[in-house]
Design an enzyme around this catalytic site. Structure first.
Site, PDB file in Angstrom:
ATOM      1  CB  SER A  12      -0.892   0.011   1.249  1.00 65.46           C
ATOM      2  OG  SER A  12      -1.502   1.270   1.370  1.00 65.46           O
ATOM      3  CG  HIS A  37      -3.967  -1.425  -1.346  1.00 66.02           C
ATOM      4  ND1 HIS A  37      -5.138  -2.112  -1.585  1.00 66.02           N
ATOM      5  CD2 HIS A  37      -4.249  -0.547  -0.354  1.00 66.02           C
ATOM      6  CE1 HIS A  37      -6.088  -1.675  -0.762  1.00 66.02           C
ATOM      7  NE2 HIS A  37      -5.573  -0.718  -0.001  1.00 66.02           N
ATOM      8  CG  ASP A  39      -5.162   2.780   0.988  1.00 65.86           C
ATOM      9  OD1 ASP A  39      -6.104   1.972   0.912  1.00 65.86           O
ATOM     10  OD2 ASP A  39      -4.049   2.494   1.482  1.00 65.86           O
ATOM     11  CG  MET A  41      -8.123   7.462   2.576  1.00 68.19           C
ATOM     12  SD  MET A  41      -7.132   7.594   4.075  1.00 68.19           S
ATOM     13  CE  MET A  41      -6.450   5.961   4.176  1.00 68.19           C
ATOM     14  CG  HIS A  70      -9.285   0.443  -0.253  1.00 61.74           C
ATOM     15  ND1 HIS A  70      -8.665   0.286   0.977  1.00 61.74           N
ATOM     16  CD2 HIS A  70     -10.619   0.406  -0.007  1.00 61.74           C
ATOM     17  CE1 HIS A  70      -9.585   0.162   1.919  1.00 61.74           C
ATOM     18  NE2 HIS A  70     -10.783   0.238   1.356  1.00 61.74           N
ATOM     19  CG  MET A  72     -11.246   3.609   2.269  1.00 58.99           C
ATOM     20  SD  MET A  72      -9.742   3.636   3.250  1.00 58.99           S
ATOM     21  CE  MET A  72      -8.534   3.656   1.953  1.00 58.99           C
ATOM     22  CG  MET A 141     -11.778  -2.379   5.463  1.00 56.12           C
ATOM     23  SD  MET A 141     -10.267  -1.935   4.565  1.00 56.12           S
ATOM     24  CE  MET A 141      -9.321  -1.056   5.810  1.00 56.12           C
ATOM     25  CG  PHE A 147      -5.851   7.074  10.289  1.00 55.27           C
ATOM     26  CD1 PHE A 147      -5.468   8.384   9.995  1.00 55.27           C
ATOM     27  CD2 PHE A 147      -7.079   6.857  10.882  1.00 55.27           C
ATOM     28  CE1 PHE A 147      -6.298   9.443  10.283  1.00 55.27           C
ATOM     29  CE2 PHE A 147      -7.930   7.916  11.182  1.00 55.27           C
ATOM     30  CZ  PHE A 147      -7.537   9.221  10.882  1.00 55.27           C
ATOM     31  CG  ASP A 179      -6.300  -2.528   3.311  1.00 56.63           C
ATOM     32  OD1 ASP A 179      -5.172  -2.300   3.782  1.00 56.63           O
ATOM     33  OD2 ASP A 179      -6.969  -1.668   2.685  1.00 56.63           O
ATOM     34  N   GLY A 202       1.140  -1.987   4.146  1.00 50.82           N
ATOM     35  CA  GLY A 202       1.692  -0.640   3.986  1.00 50.82           C
ATOM     36  C   GLY A 202       2.966  -0.480   4.771  1.00 50.82           C
TER      37      GLY A 202
HETATM   38  C1  DX5 Z   1      -6.271   1.849   5.782  1.00 48.20           C
HETATM   39  C2  DX5 Z   1      -5.843   1.585   4.367  1.00 48.20           C
HETATM   40  C3  DX5 Z   1      -4.749   0.610   4.256  1.00 48.20           C
HETATM   41  C4  DX5 Z   1      -3.441   1.059   4.833  1.00 48.20           C
HETATM   42  C5  DX5 Z   1      -2.743  -0.155   5.339  1.00 48.20           C
HETATM   43  O1  DX5 Z   1      -7.414   2.603   5.801  1.00 48.20           O
HETATM   44  O2  DX5 Z   1      -6.944   1.068   3.619  1.00 48.20           O
HETATM   45  O3  DX5 Z   1      -4.559   0.176   2.916  1.00 48.20           O
HETATM   46  O4  DX5 Z   1      -2.613   1.698   3.900  1.00 48.20           O
HETATM   47  O5  DX5 Z   1      -1.617   0.225   6.019  1.00 48.20           O
HETATM   48  P1  DX5 Z   1      -0.912  -0.709   7.101  1.00 48.20           P
HETATM   49  O6  DX5 Z   1      -0.479  -1.945   6.386  1.00 48.20           O
HETATM   50  O7  DX5 Z   1       0.213   0.119   7.577  1.00 48.20           O
HETATM   51  O8  DX5 Z   1      -1.924  -0.994   8.160  1.00 48.20           O
HETATM   52 ZN    ZN Z   2      -6.527   0.137   1.668  1.00 49.95          ZN
END
Ligand code: DX5
Ligand code: ZN
Length: 229
Positions: A12, A37, A39, A41, A70, A72, A141, A147, A179, A202
């Site tokens: 990620s 991946h 993200d 947001m 992804h 969000m 999730m 975050f 994730d 990530g």
């Molecule tokens: C969280 C994201 C994840 C995040 C994962 O809301 O959807 O994809 O980047 O990060 P780690 O692996 O650090 O939890």
């Molecule tokens: Zn994600």
């Protein structure tokens, strides 16, 4: 039974060094990542804002790998065309964020993309069951979205197991993705044992402690030989 050979690792980029994003994406690509991946947001569905279309376009130029996008994002329908650019990319929306999940899933499929639906830790699998036959990916999730760097919630594994059971008994081709908080330890191993076939990571991959090639190797090594139950 799902063997380790089928487990995909999706770093990620949220945890990457954004002052050096292109290189970081090239590094994980060279280190054997299967997917990137990404993200998105919106500051509404989740409290924070990450980045948008322009950055995704830049990431796409730095890798030949499919992007695992992804979203969000609350009511993503109008935004979808901004992200549905490369046919190989996978588009994932949240069940909780769509007014009409079936319509959104159909819109993505009609655009020729692989489609996924994500569910938050407190969302039941019943939120995706009706659209499951249409999905390429169901994303469970393993932290509350918003975050990076949060702790893995072990209770979510029960949902992964139940989804794996349904997918197996119905003969669907749907992949299960996890994730959040996945590291090269029991979190990755339990996810694979429960039936996940795509692991997002990530902070476990992009950190300043070691080169990403080493983090990728540790992740591969950790799930090597772990067989789903
Ligand atoms: C969280 C994201 C994840 C995040 C994962 O809301 O959807 O994809 O980047 O990060 P780690 O692996 O650090 O939890
Ligand atoms: Zn994600």
């Amino acid at each position: 039974m799902v063997s380790e050979a089928y487990i995909q690792i999706a770093p990620s980029v949220l945890a990457a060094d954004f002052s050096n994003l292109g290189q970081q994406v090239r590094d994980v690509t060279d280190a054997g990542a299967d997917l990137i991946h990404v993200d998105i947001m919106d500051g509404q569905f989740v409290p924070s804002i990450s980045f948008g279309e322009v950055v995704v376009d830049a990431i796409r130029k730095s890798t030949h790998l499919p992007l695992n996008i992804h979203l969000m994002v609350l009511e993503p329908d109008n935004l979808l065309p901004s992200f549905m650019k490369a046919p190989t990319d996978q588009i994932i929306v949240h069940a909780e964020a769509c007014r009409d999940l079936h319509r959104t899933v159909t819109q993505i499929k009609d655009g020729g993309h692989q489609v996924g639906v994500a569910i938050n830790p407190d969302t039941s699998i019943s939120a995706v069951e009706e659209v499951l036959p249409q999905l390429d990916i169901v994303l469970v999730m393993t932290v509350n979205p918003g975050f990076g760097g949060q702790s893995f919630i072990p209770e979510t594994m029960d949902k992964v197991k139940r989804l794996r059971e349904i997918i197996r008994s119905e003969g669907y081709a749907t992949q299960i993705e996890v994730d959040g908080g996945v590291k090269a330890d029991w979190t990755a191993q339990d996810s694979v044992r429960a039936g996940a076939t795509i692991l997002v990571a990530g902070t476990a991959i992009f950190n300043n402690q070691e080169p990403v090639s080493q983090s990728m190797e540790r992740m591969r090594g950790c799930i090597h030989g772990v067989i789903s139950t």
